[in-house]
Design an enzyme around this catalytic site. Structure first.
Site, PDB file in Angstrom:
ATOM      1  N   CYS A  75      34.764  44.377  30.150  1.00  0.00           N
ATOM      2  CA  CYS A  75      35.932  44.526  30.404  1.00  0.00           C
ATOM      3  C   CYS A  75      36.791  44.674  29.148  1.00  0.00           C
ATOM      4  O   CYS A  75      36.603  44.183  27.885  1.00  0.00           O
ATOM      5  CB  CYS A  75      36.497  43.221  30.907  1.00  0.00           C
ATOM      6  SG  CYS A  75      38.511  43.070  31.348  1.00  0.00           S
ATOM      7  N   HIS A  94      36.584  44.862  40.289  1.00  0.00           N
ATOM      8  CA  HIS A  94      37.123  44.570  39.001  1.00  0.00           C
ATOM      9  C   HIS A  94      38.495  44.624  38.668  1.00  0.00           C
ATOM     10  O   HIS A  94      39.181  43.790  38.054  1.00  0.00           O
ATOM     11  CB  HIS A  94      36.092  45.099  37.872  1.00  0.00           C
ATOM     12  CG  HIS A  94      36.449  44.858  36.588  1.00  0.00           C
ATOM     13  ND1 HIS A  94      35.583  44.110  35.743  1.00  0.00           N
ATOM     14  CD2 HIS A  94      37.521  44.861  35.498  1.00  0.00           C
ATOM     15  CE1 HIS A  94      35.897  43.897  34.400  1.00  0.00           C
ATOM     16  NE2 HIS A  94      37.282  44.272  34.450  1.00  0.00           N
ATOM     17  N   GLU A  95      39.135  45.846  38.921  1.00  0.00           N
ATOM     18  CA  GLU A  95      40.277  46.146  38.485  1.00  0.00           C
ATOM     19  C   GLU A  95      41.246  45.404  39.462  1.00  0.00           C
ATOM     20  O   GLU A  95      42.427  44.993  39.046  1.00  0.00           O
ATOM     21  CB  GLU A  95      40.832  47.675  38.672  1.00  0.00           C
ATOM     22  CG  GLU A  95      39.953  48.564  37.876  1.00  0.00           C
ATOM     23  CD  GLU A  95      39.835  48.122  36.343  1.00  0.00           C
ATOM     24  OE1 GLU A  95      40.867  47.540  35.724  1.00  0.00           O
ATOM     25  OE2 GLU A  95      38.896  48.248  35.601  1.00  0.00           O
ATOM     26  N   HIS A 133      42.009  42.089  38.465  1.00  0.00           N
ATOM     27  CA  HIS A 133      43.132  42.046  37.381  1.00  0.00           C
ATOM     28  C   HIS A 133      44.535  41.734  37.976  1.00  0.00           C
ATOM     29  O   HIS A 133      45.250  41.191  37.370  1.00  0.00           O
ATOM     30  CB  HIS A 133      42.989  43.232  36.510  1.00  0.00           C
ATOM     31  CG  HIS A 133      42.061  43.225  35.654  1.00  0.00           C
ATOM     32  ND1 HIS A 133      42.057  42.380  34.448  1.00  0.00           N
ATOM     33  CD2 HIS A 133      41.163  43.949  35.007  1.00  0.00           C
ATOM     34  CE1 HIS A 133      41.022  42.574  33.667  1.00  0.00           C
ATOM     35  NE2 HIS A 133      40.381  43.670  33.892  1.00  0.00           N
TER      36      HIS A 133
END
Ligand code: ZN
Length: 202
Positions: A114, A156-157, A160
């Site tokens: 990341c 993953h995004e 966030h």
């Protein structure tokens, strides 16, 4: 660097980001943010594999992320490793207010890193396939069905945007520096890595 990427410990990475209205998405400040995030993501490719960037990573608590995985980023990566990860190029894409649903039960385990945890990687289990519904940069509804590496990037995004980092999902015994990963583990099959690190494969 066009925008500063914040690192783990910054409060913005741990708060739930807020949705954008259609008018906000089309507004000049948000359009400029998207453009700067695209440039920032591309610039990171000089030293780190930045195939996605979420607005909280540049200090903006908004439900917005950009994604791009270009063929040139994996030049030199052996074909069998790309095939194992089901990794193929993803054109530049903006996702706004995304809702993610796993498709099927299958998961995959691979190392990921990341841009907000510079210099580290870990094994992270992710759904093999996902469906994402949201808006694009013109505030039009979009539906993305993705699998393999593309699905991993989206998970993953979008994590966030909910204040979640890969370290919340990683197999903790696999946490390591990027240098150690490249030196000791990069070339080895995941099952072998798990055995050597004392991890029962999920
Ligand atoms: Zn990240």
């Amino acid at each position: 660097m066009k925008l500063k990427i914040v690192q783990a410990g910054d409060p913005v990475l741990r708060q739930a980001a807020r949705e954008l209205s259609h008018d906000e998405i089309r507004s000049a400040p948000v359009q400029q943010l998207i453009e700067l995030m695209r440039e920032t993501m591309r610039e990171t490719m000089r030293d780190a594999p930045g195939v996605g960037l979420a607005a909280p990573q540049v200090g903006e608590p908004l439900r917005l992320a950009v994604i791009e995985d270009r063929a040139e980023y994996v030049a030199g990566v052996p074909g069998d490793r790309l095939a194992e990860r089901e990794r193929s190029p993803v054109p530049f894409q903006v996702v706004v207010n995304p809702r993610l649903t796993p498709v099927g039960e299958e998961t995959r385990l691979f190392f990921e890193g990341c841009l907000s945890l510079t210099g580290f990687v870990a094994l992270v289990p992710r759904a093999l396939a996902v469906r994402v519904e949201g808006l694009n940069a013109r505030a039009e509804p979009v539906e993305i069905v993705a699998r393999g590496w593309y699905a991993r990037i989206l998970q993953h995004e979008i994590d966030h945007l909910d204040g979640r980092l890969y370290v919340d999902r990683m197999l903790t015994r696999s946490f390591m520096t990027d240098a150690a990963y490249r030196r000791h583990w990069q070339e080895r099959p995941i099952e072998e890595v798990c055995a050597a690190l004392g991890i029962a494969p999920p």
